[in-house]
Motif scaffolding. Structure first.
Motif, PDB file in Angstrom:
ATOM      1  N   LEU A  19     -13.015 -34.385 -30.460  1.00 56.43           N
ATOM      2  CA  LEU A  19     -14.292 -35.070 -30.208  1.00 56.43           C
ATOM      3  C   LEU A  19     -14.371 -35.575 -28.782  1.00 56.43           C
ATOM      4  O   LEU A  19     -15.428 -35.492 -28.147  1.00 56.43           O
ATOM      5  CB  LEU A  19     -14.468 -36.248 -31.175  1.00 56.43           C
ATOM      6  N   SER A  20     -13.272 -36.086 -28.262  1.00 56.29           N
ATOM      7  CA  SER A  20     -13.296 -36.585 -26.888  1.00 56.29           C
ATOM      8  C   SER A  20     -13.554 -35.447 -25.906  1.00 56.29           C
ATOM      9  O   SER A  20     -14.247 -35.635 -24.911  1.00 56.29           O
ATOM     10  CB  SER A  20     -12.007 -37.322 -26.549  1.00 56.29           C
ATOM     11  N   GLU A  21     -13.028 -34.271 -26.190  1.00 55.67           N
ATOM     12  CA  GLU A  21     -13.301 -33.122 -25.324  1.00 55.67           C
ATOM     13  C   GLU A  21     -14.780 -32.745 -25.381  1.00 55.67           C
ATOM     14  O   GLU A  21     -15.391 -32.450 -24.360  1.00 55.67           O
ATOM     15  CB  GLU A  21     -12.417 -31.937 -25.716  1.00 55.67           C
ATOM     16  N   TYR A  22     -15.361 -32.753 -26.583  1.00 56.42           N
ATOM     17  CA  TYR A  22     -16.785 -32.445 -26.731  1.00 56.42           C
ATOM     18  C   TYR A  22     -17.638 -33.458 -25.968  1.00 56.42           C
ATOM     19  O   TYR A  22     -18.634 -33.101 -25.340  1.00 56.42           O
ATOM     20  CB  TYR A  22     -17.168 -32.433 -28.213  1.00 56.42           C
ATOM     21  N   ARG A  26     -12.072 -39.551 -22.384  1.00 52.56           N
ATOM     22  CA  ARG A  26     -10.654 -39.579 -22.742  1.00 52.56           C
ATOM     23  C   ARG A  26     -10.504 -39.849 -24.240  1.00 52.56           C
ATOM     24  O   ARG A  26     -11.377 -40.482 -24.852  1.00 52.56           O
ATOM     25  CB  ARG A  26      -9.927 -40.665 -21.952  1.00 52.56           C
ATOM     26  N   GLN A  27      -9.401 -39.406 -24.808  1.00 53.63           N
ATOM     27  CA  GLN A  27      -9.141 -39.624 -26.223  1.00 53.63           C
ATOM     28  C   GLN A  27      -9.090 -41.123 -26.521  1.00 53.63           C
ATOM     29  O   GLN A  27      -9.588 -41.577 -27.550  1.00 53.63           O
ATOM     30  CB  GLN A  27      -7.840 -38.926 -26.643  1.00 53.63           C
ATOM     31  N   GLN A  28      -8.507 -41.897 -25.627  1.00 57.98           N
ATOM     32  CA  GLN A  28      -8.411 -43.344 -25.821  1.00 57.98           C
ATOM     33  C   GLN A  28      -9.794 -43.988 -25.860  1.00 57.98           C
ATOM     34  O   GLN A  28     -10.042 -44.901 -26.641  1.00 57.98           O
ATOM     35  CB  GLN A  28      -7.554 -43.986 -24.737  1.00 57.98           C
ATOM     36  N   THR A  29     -10.701 -43.496 -25.055  1.00 59.78           N
ATOM     37  CA  THR A  29     -12.072 -44.009 -25.059  1.00 59.78           C
ATOM     38  C   THR A  29     -12.716 -43.759 -26.414  1.00 59.78           C
ATOM     39  O   THR A  29     -13.329 -44.652 -27.009  1.00 59.78           O
ATOM     40  CB  THR A  29     -12.903 -43.354 -23.938  1.00 59.78           C
ATOM     41  N   TYR A  30     -12.556 -42.519 -26.920  1.00 57.39           N
ATOM     42  CA  TYR A  30     -13.135 -42.209 -28.227  1.00 57.39           C
ATOM     43  C   TYR A  30     -12.484 -43.056 -29.323  1.00 57.39           C
ATOM     44  O   TYR A  30     -13.168 -43.565 -30.215  1.00 57.39           O
ATOM     45  CB  TYR A  30     -13.009 -40.720 -28.562  1.00 57.39           C
ATOM     46  N   SER A  31     -11.182 -43.234 -29.241  1.00 57.20           N
ATOM     47  CA  SER A  31     -10.474 -44.076 -30.205  1.00 57.20           C
ATOM     48  C   SER A  31     -11.044 -45.489 -30.202  1.00 57.20           C
ATOM     49  O   SER A  31     -11.246 -46.089 -31.270  1.00 57.20           O
ATOM     50  CB  SER A  31      -8.980 -44.107 -29.877  1.00 57.20           C
ATOM     51  N   ASN A  32     -11.333 -46.007 -29.032  1.00 53.19           N
ATOM     52  CA  ASN A  32     -11.920 -47.350 -28.932  1.00 53.19           C
ATOM     53  C   ASN A  32     -13.310 -47.412 -29.555  1.00 53.19           C
ATOM     54  O   ASN A  32     -13.697 -48.448 -30.088  1.00 53.19           O
ATOM     55  CB  ASN A  32     -11.957 -47.807 -27.475  1.00 53.19           C
TER      56      ASN A  32
END
Length: 69
Positions: A19-22, A26-32
């Motif tokens: 999802l973060s790539e889409y 960053r993956q951490q941003t999406y996690s947040n």
């Protein structure tokens, strides 16, 4: 809202990294976003609704209907 985006991701067997790539973040941003540690920008909310073919109202928890309109 945060539980909704996690649920949608898990229902579609996707990882946070995918999802973060889409979303070009960053993956951490999406996690947040999923944890509620960071507000989801309107543009990202719209991108998620388009990706999942649902409405922003559904993601925001204003309706339980998943169909887009």
């Amino acid at each position: 809202m945060y539980k909704r985006i996690r649920g949608l991701r898990e229902d579609n067997d996707l990882t946070q990294k995918q999802l973060s790539e889409y979303l070009h973040c960053r993956q951490q941003t999406y996690s947040n976003y999923e944890l509620g540690c960071r507000d989801i920008p309107t543009s990202v909310l719209i991108d998620l609704a388009r990706f999942y073919h649902t409405s922003t109202d559904y993601i925001l928890g204003l309706t339980d209907r998943r169909d887009p309109f």
